[in-house]
Design a protein around this motif. Sequence first.
Motif, PDB file in Angstrom:
ATOM      1  N   UNK A  68       0.827  -1.201   0.000  1.00  0.00           N
ATOM      2  CA  UNK A  68       0.000   0.000   0.000  1.00  0.00           C
ATOM      3  C   UNK A  68       0.860   1.250   0.000  1.00  0.00           C
ATOM      4  N   UNK A  69       0.416   2.235  -0.765  1.00  0.00           N
ATOM      5  CA  UNK A  69       1.081   3.532  -0.796  1.00  0.00           C
ATOM      6  C   UNK A  69       0.508   4.405   0.314  1.00  0.00           C
ATOM      7  N   UNK A  70       1.352   4.803   1.260  1.00  0.00           N
ATOM      8  CA  UNK A  70       0.895   5.656   2.349  1.00  0.00           C
ATOM      9  C   UNK A  70       0.676   7.082   1.855  1.00  0.00           C
ATOM     10  N   UNK A  71      -0.235   7.794   2.504  1.00  0.00           N
ATOM     11  CA  UNK A  71      -0.592   9.153   2.086  1.00  0.00           C
ATOM     12  C   UNK A  71      -0.019  10.168   3.068  1.00  0.00           C
ATOM     13  N   UNK A  72       0.496  11.242   2.531  1.00  0.00           N
ATOM     14  CA  UNK A  72       1.068  12.294   3.375  1.00  0.00           C
ATOM     15  C   UNK A  72      -0.038  13.179   3.937  1.00  0.00           C
ATOM     16  N   UNK A  73       0.288  13.878   5.002  1.00  0.00           N
ATOM     17  CA  UNK A  73      -0.687  14.794   5.585  1.00  0.00           C
ATOM     18  C   UNK A  73      -1.023  15.937   4.631  1.00  0.00           C
ATOM     19  N   UNK A 101      -4.306   6.574  14.497  1.00  0.00           N
ATOM     20  CA  UNK A 101      -2.970   6.228  14.990  1.00  0.00           C
ATOM     21  C   UNK A 101      -1.985   6.413  13.835  1.00  0.00           C
ATOM     22  N   UNK A 102      -0.824   6.950  14.161  1.00  0.00           N
ATOM     23  CA  UNK A 102       0.172   7.284  13.150  1.00  0.00           C
ATOM     24  C   UNK A 102       1.497   6.651  13.534  1.00  0.00           C
ATOM     25  N   UNK A 103       2.122   5.989  12.556  1.00  0.00           N
ATOM     26  CA  UNK A 103       3.442   5.405  12.783  1.00  0.00           C
ATOM     27  C   UNK A 103       4.422   6.030  11.802  1.00  0.00           C
ATOM     28  N   UNK A 104       5.363   6.781  12.332  1.00  0.00           N
ATOM     29  CA  UNK A 104       6.322   7.500  11.491  1.00  0.00           C
ATOM     30  C   UNK A 104       7.284   6.534  10.820  1.00  0.00           C
ATOM     31  N   UNK A 105       7.788   6.944   9.653  1.00  0.00           N
ATOM     32  CA  UNK A 105       8.733   6.133   8.898  1.00  0.00           C
ATOM     33  C   UNK A 105       9.835   7.021   8.344  1.00  0.00           C
ATOM     34  N   UNK A 106      10.998   6.434   8.129  1.00  0.00           N
ATOM     35  CA  UNK A 106      12.096   7.165   7.510  1.00  0.00           C
ATOM     36  C   UNK A 106      13.015   6.168   6.818  1.00  0.00           C
ATOM     37  N   UNK A 107      13.859   6.668   5.939  1.00  0.00           N
ATOM     38  CA  UNK A 107      14.835   5.828   5.274  1.00  0.00           C
ATOM     39  C   UNK A 107      16.194   6.516   5.276  1.00  0.00           C
ATOM     40  N   UNK A 108      17.218   5.705   5.268  1.00  0.00           N
ATOM     41  CA  UNK A 108      18.572   6.248   5.314  1.00  0.00           C
ATOM     42  C   UNK A 108      19.063   6.495   3.898  1.00  0.00           C
ATOM     43  N   UNK A 109      19.582   7.695   3.667  1.00  0.00           N
ATOM     44  CA  UNK A 109      20.088   8.046   2.355  1.00  0.00           C
ATOM     45  C   UNK A 109      21.531   7.628   2.160  1.00  0.00           C
ATOM     46  N   UNK A 110      22.014   7.836   0.932  1.00  0.00           N
ATOM     47  CA  UNK A 110      23.391   7.461   0.626  1.00  0.00           C
ATOM     48  C   UNK A 110      24.399   8.290   1.408  1.00  0.00           C
ATOM     49  N   UNK A 111      24.005   9.503   1.796  1.00  0.00           N
ATOM     50  CA  UNK A 111      24.914  10.370   2.539  1.00  0.00           C
ATOM     51  C   UNK A 111      24.930  10.041   4.032  1.00  0.00           C
ATOM     52  N   UNK A 112      24.172   9.027   4.443  1.00  0.00           N
ATOM     53  CA  UNK A 112      24.132   8.634   5.840  1.00  0.00           C
ATOM     54  C   UNK A 112      23.043   9.304   6.650  1.00  0.00           C
ATOM     55  N   UNK A 117       9.480   9.639   5.516  1.00  0.00           N
ATOM     56  CA  UNK A 117       8.541   9.090   4.530  1.00  0.00           C
ATOM     57  C   UNK A 117       7.120   9.298   5.025  1.00  0.00           C
ATOM     58  N   UNK A 118       6.175   9.101   4.116  1.00  0.00           N
ATOM     59  CA  UNK A 118       4.766   9.221   4.506  1.00  0.00           C
ATOM     60  C   UNK A 118       4.459   8.232   5.630  1.00  0.00           C
ATOM     61  N   UNK A 119       3.887   8.729   6.716  1.00  0.00           N
ATOM     62  CA  UNK A 119       3.613   7.878   7.878  1.00  0.00           C
ATOM     63  C   UNK A 119       2.468   6.912   7.586  1.00  0.00           C
ATOM     64  N   UNK A 120       2.487   5.793   8.290  1.00  0.00           N
ATOM     65  CA  UNK A 120       1.399   4.820   8.186  1.00  0.00           C
ATOM     66  C   UNK A 120       0.283   5.266   9.132  1.00  0.00           C
ATOM     67  N   UNK A 121      -0.916   5.371   8.610  1.00  0.00           N
ATOM     68  CA  UNK A 121      -2.050   5.871   9.388  1.00  0.00           C
ATOM     69  C   UNK A 121      -3.147   4.811   9.445  1.00  0.00           C
ATOM     70  N   UNK A 122      -3.740   4.682  10.610  1.00  0.00           N
ATOM     71  CA  UNK A 122      -4.829   3.723  10.812  1.00  0.00           C
ATOM     72  C   UNK A 122      -6.026   4.440  11.452  1.00  0.00           C
ATOM     73  N   UNK A 123      -7.203   3.917  11.155  1.00  0.00           N
ATOM     74  CA  UNK A 123      -8.440   4.379  11.800  1.00  0.00           C
ATOM     75  C   UNK A 123      -8.957   3.219  12.648  1.00  0.00           C
ATOM     76  N   UNK A 124      -9.277   3.436  13.920  1.00  0.00           N
ATOM     77  CA  UNK A 124      -9.704   2.326  14.779  1.00  0.00           C
ATOM     78  C   UNK A 124     -11.117   1.843  14.468  1.00  0.00           C
ATOM     79  N   UNK A 125     -11.329   0.566  14.704  1.00  0.00           N
ATOM     80  CA  UNK A 125     -12.675   0.004  14.511  1.00  0.00           C
ATOM     81  C   UNK A 125     -13.677   0.646  15.455  1.00  0.00           C
ATOM     82  N   UNK A 126     -13.180   1.170  16.594  1.00  0.00           N
ATOM     83  CA  UNK A 126     -14.079   1.789  17.567  1.00  0.00           C
ATOM     84  C   UNK A 126     -14.802   3.004  16.997  1.00  0.00           C
ATOM     85  N   UNK A 127     -14.206   3.663  16.009  1.00  0.00           N
ATOM     86  CA  UNK A 127     -14.873   4.815  15.387  1.00  0.00           C
ATOM     87  C   UNK A 127     -16.185   4.378  14.742  1.00  0.00           C
ATOM     88  N   UNK A 128     -16.179   3.217  14.093  1.00  0.00           N
ATOM     89  CA  UNK A 128     -17.402   2.702  13.479  1.00  0.00           C
ATOM     90  C   UNK A 128     -18.415   2.331  14.564  1.00  0.00           C
TER      91      UNK A 128
END
Length: 243
Positions: A68-73, A101-112, A117-128
């Motif tokens: 899945x492609x994560x979406x940015x804010x 709920x939001x889980x941040x992500x990042x990647x290491x570049x060639x320069x160290x 990256x776009x964070x992973x976002x979830x919506x809880x079942x409790x909202x429904x």
Amino acid sequence: MLTELMHRLGRYLDAPDVWLPSLNRANGRTRQQRTERSVACVQLLRASLKYLDLLTLRVGVPLTGGGMQNLTLPFLAKQAGLDLRRAERAMRDLQAAGLTSVRSRCERGKDGGYKGLAAIKYVPAALFGAFGLAKWLRHERSKAALRQERRAAADAKEGRRGTRDARDTREHARGQLWLAGMKNGIAGRGGRARPASAGTDEAAAAEFDRQVQIRAGQIKQADPSLSREACFRLARQQLAPPR
């Protein structure tokens, strides 16, 4: 169902403490959440629901090869009709209220260094469940799980079929070359062909029969309406060497 939840979210604006009290108090104060802040939260939630995967309750766009492609804010803010600063405040409120709920992500570049990256976002079942849609959600998630299982089974079957067809094609091609060599003999000195022996003729005939059986099976698979005799007749016609 997602459209229905988007519609019911509007009830929060009329009675915040009745429908989502945790969001109404997300600012940490005793007074009610301000109207424009409530509207921003509802709009951002609706934008997230537009891209919600029911099976995982993850916000994003499914990719062709899986994942899945994560979406940015900023993208969600644009979908919600909010400027980025207001969307950031709304996202903080939604997280504090347990509605995202939001889980941040990042990647290491060639320069160290590291790049976000776009964070992973979830919506809880409790909202429904808060809007009376818990049973409907369970039903739709079961259907989504069944669809995924069927797609996986179909993909696996197609992969096996492709492998089998490729193997049959290779065997057919090798058989054709082998038959041609047995019929014409192996070229000797001066380019003359040696006549095939009786034993070689029998081996060639056996190989030809095997190739006919394989080809007949392929013809039957392509057109199940054909009889067995018709499949074998067509196979022999297709495999017979040119005169």
